[in-house]
Design a protein around this motif. Sequence first.
Motif, PDB file in Angstrom:
ATOM      1  N   LEU A 122      37.098  48.735  47.506  1.00  0.00           N
ATOM      2  CA  LEU A 122      38.425  48.552  47.763  1.00  0.00           C
ATOM      3  C   LEU A 122      39.323  49.550  46.945  1.00  0.00           C
ATOM      4  O   LEU A 122      40.372  50.159  47.182  1.00  0.00           O
ATOM      5  CB  LEU A 122      38.922  47.160  47.007  1.00  0.00           C
ATOM      6  CG  LEU A 122      38.415  45.735  48.009  1.00  0.00           C
ATOM      7  CD1 LEU A 122      38.316  44.716  47.164  1.00  0.00           C
ATOM      8  CD2 LEU A 122      39.237  45.839  49.180  1.00  0.00           C
ATOM      9  N   ASP A 132      40.637  43.092  50.832  1.00  0.00           N
ATOM     10  CA  ASP A 132      40.615  42.374  49.593  1.00  0.00           C
ATOM     11  C   ASP A 132      39.282  41.923  49.360  1.00  0.00           C
ATOM     12  O   ASP A 132      38.355  42.076  49.971  1.00  0.00           O
ATOM     13  CB  ASP A 132      41.612  41.051  49.303  1.00  0.00           C
ATOM     14  CG  ASP A 132      41.268  40.166  50.583  1.00  0.00           C
ATOM     15  OD1 ASP A 132      40.141  39.930  50.904  1.00  0.00           O
ATOM     16  OD2 ASP A 132      42.184  39.459  50.768  1.00  0.00           O
ATOM     17  N   ARG A 133      39.105  41.675  48.010  1.00  0.00           N
ATOM     18  CA  ARG A 133      37.562  41.134  47.693  1.00  0.00           C
ATOM     19  C   ARG A 133      37.075  39.984  48.641  1.00  0.00           C
ATOM     20  O   ARG A 133      35.894  40.349  49.062  1.00  0.00           O
ATOM     21  CB  ARG A 133      37.524  40.677  46.112  1.00  0.00           C
ATOM     22  CG  ARG A 133      36.131  40.452  45.711  1.00  0.00           C
ATOM     23  CD  ARG A 133      36.207  39.907  44.438  1.00  0.00           C
ATOM     24  NE  ARG A 133      34.771  39.916  43.729  1.00  0.00           N
ATOM     25  CZ  ARG A 133      34.227  40.520  43.061  1.00  0.00           C
ATOM     26  NH1 ARG A 133      34.893  41.702  42.555  1.00  0.00           N
ATOM     27  NH2 ARG A 133      32.961  40.262  42.649  1.00  0.00           N
TER      28      ARG A 133
END
Length: 125
Positions: free
Chosen positions: A2, A17-18
């Motif tokens: 990211l 996103d994670r």
Amino acid sequence: VLAFWKVAAEGTSISDDRDGVERLVARDPGALILAESGGELVGTVIAGFDGWRCHLYRLAVHPDRRRRGVASALLTAAEERFVRLGGRRADAMVLENNGTAHHAWGSAGYAREERWRRWVKPLTG
């Protein structure tokens, strides 16, 4: 990955996103292809195959490493993966206003498909 995309990739994705990356890797660990040099991440591509279509996303090369064959090596690895999985044609998501990417994709043998237009609907929010 990211943090790398914030430096090396144009635009953002709803899945940046994670949770999105973790879901990708959990579902299909071979889809996220990384290029490293000296232990440093220098490039990425997501080579997703759903059994029907081969999709390429997030081809990104660190700005200091561009024009050195990193993108070509990533695309070769992605295409080899698709062939092993039985894929017949690869398509890429490319931002309309990213001229640098258009050149890179064209140099790799990809061509703009004028007959189709992407239609999207966010499933969250």
